[in-house]
Design an enzyme around this catalytic site. Sequence first.
Site, short mmCIF file in Angstrom:
data_model
loop_
_atom_site.label_atom_id
_atom_site.label_comp_id
_atom_site.label_asym_id
_atom_site.label_seq_id
_atom_site.Cartn_x
_atom_site.Cartn_y
_atom_site.Cartn_z
N MET A 1 0.85 -1.20 0.00
CA MET A 1 0.00 0.00 0.00
C MET A 1 0.89 1.25 0.00
O MET A 1 0.46 2.33 0.41
CB MET A 1 -0.93 -0.01 1.21
N HIS B 1 9.42 -3.50 3.52
CA HIS B 1 9.06 -3.73 2.11
C HIS B 1 10.30 -4.04 1.27
O HIS B 1 10.27 -4.89 0.39
CB HIS B 1 8.38 -2.48 1.51
N GLY C 1 4.90 -10.02 4.12
CA GLY C 1 5.64 -10.03 5.38
C GLY C 1 4.96 -10.90 6.43
O GLY C 1 3.72 -10.91 6.53
N GLN D 1 -2.90 -12.06 8.01
CA GLN D 1 -3.05 -11.79 6.57
C GLN D 1 -2.36 -12.88 5.74
O GLN D 1 -2.93 -13.40 4.77
CB GLN D 1 -2.44 -10.43 6.26
N SER E 1 6.75 -0.65 10.14
CA SER E 1 5.36 -0.58 9.67
C SER E 1 5.12 0.84 9.16
O SER E 1 5.66 1.80 9.72
CB SER E 1 4.40 -0.87 10.85
N ARG F 1 2.59 2.44 9.58
CA ARG F 1 1.85 3.17 10.64
C ARG F 1 2.77 3.69 11.74
O ARG F 1 2.33 4.48 12.57
CB ARG F 1 0.75 2.28 11.22
O1 PAF Z 1 -0.03 -5.72 3.64
C1 PAF Z 1 -0.45 -4.82 2.89
O2 PAF Z 1 0.20 -3.81 2.64
C2 PAF Z 1 -1.84 -4.94 2.28
O3 PAF Z 1 -2.72 -5.54 3.16
C3 PAF Z 1 -1.85 -5.66 0.92
C4 PAF Z 1 -1.35 -7.10 1.05
C5 PAF Z 1 -0.97 -4.91 -0.06
C6 PAF Z 1 -3.27 -5.71 0.35
O4 PAF Z 1 -3.80 -4.43 0.17
#
Ligand code: PAF
Length: 289
Positions: free
Chosen positions: A30, A37, A153, A159, A191, A193
Amino acid sequence: MQLFTTIASLRSYLCNDLRDRKSIALVPTMGALHVGHLSLIDRARTENDCVIVSIFVNPLQFGAGEDFDKYPRTLDGDRQICENAEVEAIFVPSASEMGLSKAKATYNMTQVMPPPEMVNVLCGRSRIDHFQGVATIVTKLLNIVQPDRAYFGCKDGQQLAVIRQVVNDLNLPVEIIGCPTIRESSGLAYSSRNQYLSASDRILAAHIYQSLLCARQKILDSDEICATSQVIATARNYLDKFPTINLEYIELVDAKTLQPCAQPEASLMLAIAARIGNTRLIDNISIIF
Ligand code: PAF
């Protein structure tokens, strides 16, 4: 590095000719890219010929009153990070390109519904429909890019488990790779956030991870198998010293099914969610008995 905003242009770039010759990786994000990342991108780079990073702040996975509007959007910086990491292309679609137009405020579209027992637990208790939104957008991205491998991750442990289940249940032809959580020297997991945290909040936030380590140490120090309740109590007791960390949950679950377990089993995840001020943070560690 190429930047695509439409599905058609990305698909024409990823034409069959390229597919025949190269393995393709997708790193869905995102944006607001950070060291975590980058570790996904680097791993994707070493395991594939061509790396695609998608950047899309997915409205489907934010509930009412959550931080969709203030979620950091830093495309210029993200672009630079991807360029430096030798990413072949970034895919930055608009909401309408992804089929989410404002006119459809209720998002009256086909959605992917993961098994309720995986999405109604842990974060799903307070984030209703969150994992349905994640599963839907990730499935769309996998269908658009059709990568050989996709990278996520382990910090977002629920997730990752949900995506693995969706890919398995829908027979999506992609390998899902879970990558280790990357941490600041304090132990705080990277993160997007974290940007919401003040300097003193950041110091406090590191105790979330410390509480998990403390619980894991309890297991390692025990001569006998210790009960789940003892493990969780250890982390809770640690966090009790920091009343401004508002614990939402701490649970020991099977890492694959996300079901709680009364007694320790083979591969578990100790998962936590807590708030510092308005910032909701999650973390987890794996526990192998
Ligand atoms: O982990 C994230 O950044 C989001 O949940 C993802 C996997 C890109 C889906 O929008």
